[in-house]
Design an enzyme around this catalytic site. Structure first.
Site, mmCIF file in Angstrom:
data_model
loop_
_atom_site.group_PDB
_atom_site.id
_atom_site.type_symbol
_atom_site.label_atom_id
_atom_site.label_comp_id
_atom_site.label_asym_id
_atom_site.label_seq_id
_atom_site.Cartn_x
_atom_site.Cartn_y
_atom_site.Cartn_z
ATOM 1 N N HIS A 182 0.796 -1.177 0.019
ATOM 2 C CA HIS A 182 0.020 0.130 -0.042
ATOM 3 C C HIS A 182 0.932 1.176 0.080
ATOM 4 O O HIS A 182 0.324 2.203 0.272
ATOM 5 C CB HIS A 182 -0.988 0.006 1.076
ATOM 6 C CG HIS A 182 -2.326 -0.840 0.799
ATOM 7 N ND1 HIS A 182 -2.624 -1.775 1.339
ATOM 8 C CD2 HIS A 182 -3.294 -0.526 -0.301
ATOM 9 C CE1 HIS A 182 -3.692 -2.530 0.860
ATOM 10 N NE2 HIS A 182 -4.015 -1.534 -0.253
ATOM 11 N N ASP A 242 -6.820 4.712 9.759
ATOM 12 C CA ASP A 242 -8.179 4.747 9.198
ATOM 13 C C ASP A 242 -8.496 3.400 8.469
ATOM 14 O O ASP A 242 -9.599 3.240 8.165
ATOM 15 C CB ASP A 242 -8.126 5.634 8.270
ATOM 16 C CG ASP A 242 -7.807 7.217 8.977
ATOM 17 O OD1 ASP A 242 -7.992 7.202 10.311
ATOM 18 O OD2 ASP A 242 -7.724 8.172 8.259
ATOM 19 N N GLU A 293 -10.701 13.027 14.692
ATOM 20 C CA GLU A 293 -10.221 13.480 13.364
ATOM 21 C C GLU A 293 -10.763 14.602 12.925
ATOM 22 O O GLU A 293 -11.670 15.346 13.633
ATOM 23 C CB GLU A 293 -10.197 12.381 12.356
ATOM 24 C CG GLU A 293 -9.218 11.215 12.837
ATOM 25 C CD GLU A 293 -8.933 10.287 11.757
ATOM 26 O OE1 GLU A 293 -9.488 10.364 10.501
ATOM 27 O OE2 GLU A 293 -8.175 9.214 11.853
HETATM 28 C C1 LIG Z 1 -6.459 3.263 1.758
HETATM 29 C C2 LIG Z 1 -5.248 3.680 2.592
HETATM 30 C C3 LIG Z 1 -5.535 4.157 3.770
HETATM 31 C C4 LIG Z 1 -4.201 4.542 4.687
HETATM 32 N N1 LIG Z 1 -4.668 5.080 6.007
HETATM 33 C C5 LIG Z 1 -3.584 5.220 6.936
HETATM 34 C C6 LIG Z 1 -3.657 5.721 8.113
HETATM 35 O O1 LIG Z 1 -4.817 6.085 8.219
HETATM 36 N N2 LIG Z 1 -2.570 5.916 8.733
HETATM 37 C C7 LIG Z 1 -1.431 5.572 8.437
HETATM 38 O O2 LIG Z 1 -0.434 5.669 9.409
HETATM 39 N N3 LIG Z 1 -1.003 5.158 7.419
HETATM 40 C C8 LIG Z 1 -2.229 4.899 6.557
HETATM 41 N N4 LIG Z 1 -2.160 4.506 5.219
HETATM 42 C C9 LIG Z 1 -0.539 4.194 4.808
HETATM 43 C C10 LIG Z 1 0.168 2.795 5.186
HETATM 44 O O3 LIG Z 1 0.408 2.933 6.431
HETATM 45 C C11 LIG Z 1 1.261 2.797 4.403
HETATM 46 O O4 LIG Z 1 0.843 2.329 2.918
HETATM 47 C C12 LIG Z 1 2.038 1.421 4.912
HETATM 48 O O5 LIG Z 1 3.173 1.366 3.832
HETATM 49 C C13 LIG Z 1 1.561 0.098 5.241
HETATM 50 O O6 LIG Z 1 1.129 -0.466 3.992
HETATM 51 P P1 LIG Z 1 1.736 -2.032 3.732
HETATM 52 O O7 LIG Z 1 1.351 -3.051 5.048
HETATM 53 O O8 LIG Z 1 1.177 -2.452 2.604
HETATM 54 O O9 LIG Z 1 3.065 -1.852 3.659
HETATM 55 P P2 LIG Z 1 4.233 -2.061 2.152
HETATM 56 O O10 LIG Z 1 3.813 -0.717 1.267
HETATM 57 O O11 LIG Z 1 4.213 -3.301 1.816
HETATM 58 O O12 LIG Z 1 5.451 -1.552 2.844
HETATM 59 C C14 LIG Z 1 5.959 -0.136 3.269
HETATM 60 C C15 LIG Z 1 7.341 -0.031 3.589
HETATM 61 O O13 LIG Z 1 7.774 -1.005 4.887
HETATM 62 C C16 LIG Z 1 8.576 -1.966 4.570
HETATM 63 N N5 LIG Z 1 7.992 -3.153 5.025
HETATM 64 C C17 LIG Z 1 6.967 -3.687 5.029
HETATM 65 N N6 LIG Z 1 6.823 -5.007 5.920
HETATM 66 C C18 LIG Z 1 7.926 -4.890 6.468
HETATM 67 C C19 LIG Z 1 8.337 -5.484 7.698
HETATM 68 N N7 LIG Z 1 7.749 -6.880 8.109
HETATM 69 N N8 LIG Z 1 9.614 -5.395 8.146
HETATM 70 C C20 LIG Z 1 10.217 -4.373 7.966
HETATM 71 N N9 LIG Z 1 9.926 -3.478 6.845
HETATM 72 C C21 LIG Z 1 8.820 -3.883 6.067
HETATM 73 C C22 LIG Z 1 8.471 -1.978 3.012
HETATM 74 O O14 LIG Z 1 9.772 -2.686 2.281
HETATM 75 C C23 LIG Z 1 8.446 -0.706 2.644
HETATM 76 O O15 LIG Z 1 9.437 0.160 2.479
HETATM 77 C C24 LIG Z 1 -2.766 4.175 4.331
HETATM 78 C C25 LIG Z 1 -2.868 3.595 3.061
HETATM 79 C C26 LIG Z 1 -3.835 3.422 2.454
HETATM 80 C C27 LIG Z 1 -3.732 2.748 0.995
#
Ligand SMILES: Cc1cc2nc3c(=O)[nH]c(=O)nc-3n(C[C@H](O)[C@H](O)[C@H](O)COP(=O)(O)OP(=O)(O)OC[C@H]3O[C@@H](n4cnc5c(N)ncnc54)[C@H](O)[C@@H]3O)c2cc1C
Ligand SMILES: *[C@@H]1O[C@H](CO)[C@@H](O)[C@H](O)[C@H]1NC(C)=O
Ligand SMILES: *[C@@H]1O[C@H](CO)[C@@H](O)[C@H](O)[C@H]1NC(C)=O
Ligand SMILES: *[C@@H]1O[C@H](CO)[C@@H](O)[C@H](O)[C@H]1NC(C)=O
Ligand SMILES: *[C@@H]1O[C@H](CO)[C@@H](O)[C@H](O)[C@H]1NC(C)=O
Length: 525
Positions: free
Chosen positions: A110, A174, A287
């Site tokens: 994400h 969120d 919020e």
């Molecule tokens: C619809 C939507 C709503 C959102 N709302 C919020 C919100 O309210 N508050 C908020 O804080 N964020 C929010 N986000 C953002 C979200 O926190 C980030 O996208 C975050 O990266 C988590 O997504 P992911 O788990 O898919 O991580 P990824 O995109 O897969 O990874 C994010 C980063 O972390 C690294 N990573 C992933 N897993 C690990 C692990 N296990 N160990 C070490 N590094 C790792 C990856 O290499 C990359 O650099 C939102 C995103 C979306 C799409």
């Protein structure tokens, strides 16, 4: 995978994949062999490569050389040791120079700008580890005070498992379909932060595989340098495989309020007062967001009979500020909840008749963004470019920010797309040892310009607005900190981390000296 291949073909393919050394391309385009004795099965089929190349941002696309779908943390450790040129397996032990490919953990992808990508390297699919976790991806402790969670699990899974035991995490984003490891690598913020701190402040212990391939259990007492480093550490020091998440008693229902303000200072005054309250009366969630006449005015929260009235209010004032609060309750607090809401809202300075209340189950409240996702998916507006801009703005400059950015830039656009979040939060639950960066003030605002391209909007035009917002802040000396940022210039990273840059650098040298991890963050390339 194709549909329904016979078992013998799967077995044969698995055997072939295990027996054939896999060729992957390193960043420099050099072919690297994963030796058979490493005993790692990586995926190189077009579907896996393509899936791991994209993210929610839908702006960048970077093919990895291969995807690892591990069935144990030990496989990830083996991969990282090999990537360091330290290869000992099955009695053999050799050390040579690093083969030169990078490694990125991927939670749900994400990210907005390829932060979970590894061009030419190996993407580690963290969902695989969650699926094979023993005894389960989420294990709630006997006393219900914490859960041990596979980092690839999503928050919605943590919540579901905890609720079965009548408990719940205390701080939520969120949206719940984000991986635990992914949000802990950023901060994990939302409407509970003012009270409980971000998700990174509600973790007791972590299992991390460092960039060198060492498996380490860390906590504030045990290897604190690694523990605090990875919290908000943008994946730079290690891959989190397990997180021990704090839990508390779960309420059953929520009074969910949206209150409309036409006056900005009345809006922020009430927001700030509500987050400063210290007693039990205080709200559980706070919020805020903007409704603007040059955007799509979403009135679905409000009763049908009030929707026209709300739209007129927005059109009359061009901009309306929406205070969003929630008060949780259960059967023991049910008899007094209406009285509590009345006391909380009695002295707020909004125009009378513009307070709206929904009464919903706790899970539905936390999972509210899922409905928005379903709506957007149904009209083809989910898988579109998302040039989102998220930032923290110091409270002392919020008036200037409102004048220059909200009125001067946003309201002056012929049209706007998406949601604009606007709410204050407290600094006191953030630990300065963690890698995450926030402004240096006790209260700061969370601002999110969550724009979507599509239709007549191309993402470059939307990005252009973001650039002007950042420029305005720079030129006006408003010391914002970006969140979920993507810088490509080293000086921007140095500025972002400010006094913590040297710690960040030192931790990198300690835990990932070959600079293999999460290259998509573009910090050390
Ligand atoms: C619809 C939507 C709503 C959102 N709302 C919020 C919100 O309210 N508050 C908020 O804080 N964020 C929010 N986000 C953002 C979200 O926190 C980030 O996208 C975050 O990266 C988590 O997504 P992911 O788990 O898919 O991580 P990824 O995109 O897969 O990874 C994010 C980063 O972390 C690294 N990573 C992933 N897993 C690990 C692990 N296990 N160990 C070490 N590094 C790792 C990856 O290499 C990359 O650099 C939102 C995103 C979306 C799409
Ligand atoms: C290789 O890994 C698999 C699990 O993925 C394991 O079952 C098998 O025993 C391993 N082989 C060797 C030789 O260690
Ligand atoms: C990760 O693994 C899960 C579970 O096996 C799978 O559904 C998903 O498509 C994989 N994601 C990527 C990017 O390969
Ligand atoms: C954006 O999403 C669409 C639809 O899923 C996809 O076809 C396209 O390849 C994506 N583009 C990028 C750059 O990720
Ligand atoms: C608003 O936009 C117009 C036309 O693009 C421009 O001339 C004007 O300076 C803008 N106003 C502000 C306050 O930025």
């Amino acid at each position: 995978m194709t549909t329904n291949p016979s078992l013998s073909i799967i077995t044969l393919m698995t055997l072939l994949m295990c027996l054939t050394p896999t060729l992957i391309k390193s960043e420099e385009g050099i072919d690297v062999l994963l030796p058979i004795s490493l005993n790692l099965t990586v995926l190189t089929d077009p579907f896996s490569i393509s899936a791991a190349s994209q993210d929610f941002g839908n702006i960048t696309s970077e093919n990895p050389g291969a995807v690892l779908c591990p069935s144990s943390p030990a496989e990830v450790a083996r991969l990282l040791r090999f990537a360091n040129g330290d290869f000992s397996y099955d009695g053999e032990s050799t050390t040579s120079s690093s083969p030169g490919f990078k490694v990125a953990a991927r939670g749900q992808g994400h990210s907005l700008r390829g932060q979970a990508s590894a061009p030419g390297g190996i993407v580690v699919n963290m969902t695989c580890l969650a699926k094979t976790a023993k005894p389960a991806a989420v294990v709630v402790s006997a006393d219900g005070t914490y859960a041990d969670v596979a980092a690839g699990a999503m928050w919605v899974e943590v919540l579901e498992a905890a609720l079965k035991r009548g408990v719940s995490p205390v701080s939520f984003t969120d949206y719940l379909y984000l991986s635990v490891g992914g949000t802990l690598s950023n901060a994990g913020i939302g409407g509970n932060v003012f009270r409980h701190g971000p998700q990174i402040s509600n973790v007791h212990e972590l299992d991390v595989i460092t960039g060198k391939g060492d498996m380490v259990t860390c906590s504030p007492k045990l290897h604190p340098e690694l523990f605090y480093g990875v919290l908000g550490g943008l994946g730079q020091f290690g891959i989190i495989t397990r997180a021990r998440i704090a839990l508390d008693h779960a309420p059953t229902r929520v009074k969910w309020l949206r209150i409309l303000y036409s006056d900005f200072s009345a809006f922020t005054k009430d927001q700030e007062r509500l987050i400063s309250m210290g007693n039990d009366l205080r709200v559980d969630f706070l919020e805020g967001q903007l409704m603007m006449s040059n955007g799509i005015v979403d009135t679905s929260f409000f009763p049908l009979s009030d929707q026209t009235r709300v739209t007129s209010l927005v059109n009359d004032h061009r901009i309306i500020y929406v205070l969003e609060i929630a008060k949780y309750y259960d059967s023991t607090t049910l008899p007094i909840i209406d009285q509590v809401i009345d006391r909380l809202t009695r002295n707020l300075g909004f125009p009378s008749g513009f307070m709206f209340v929904q009464d919903v189950p706790y899970f539905d409240f936390l999972n509210r963004v899922r409905n928005e996702e379903d709506k957007l998916r149904s009209i083809g507006l989910w898988e579109v470019p998302h040039p989102w801009l998220n930032m923290f703005v110091p409270r002392s400059r919020i008036l200037d920010f409102h004048e220059g950015v909200i009125k001067g830039l946003l309201l002056n656009q012929t049209s706007t797309s998406g949601v604009t979040l606007f709410y204050p939060t407290n600094r006191n639950k953030w630990n300065n040892l963690m890698s995450a960066m926030i402004p240096n003030e006790d209260v700061f605002y969370v601002i999110g310009f969550l724009q979507s391209a599509g239709g007549s909007n191309n993402w470059e035009d939307l990005q252009n607005l973001n650039d002007r917002i950042i420029n305005f802040c720079d030129n006006s000396g408003i010391n914002i900190k970006e969140y979920l940022m993507h810088y490509t210039r080293k000086e921007d990273w140095i500025k972002h981390f400010g006094p913590k840059w040297n710690d960040f650098l030192r931790r990198k040298m300690m835990f990932d000296p070959e600079k293999l991890l999460s290259p998509g963050q573009d910090i050390f390339n």
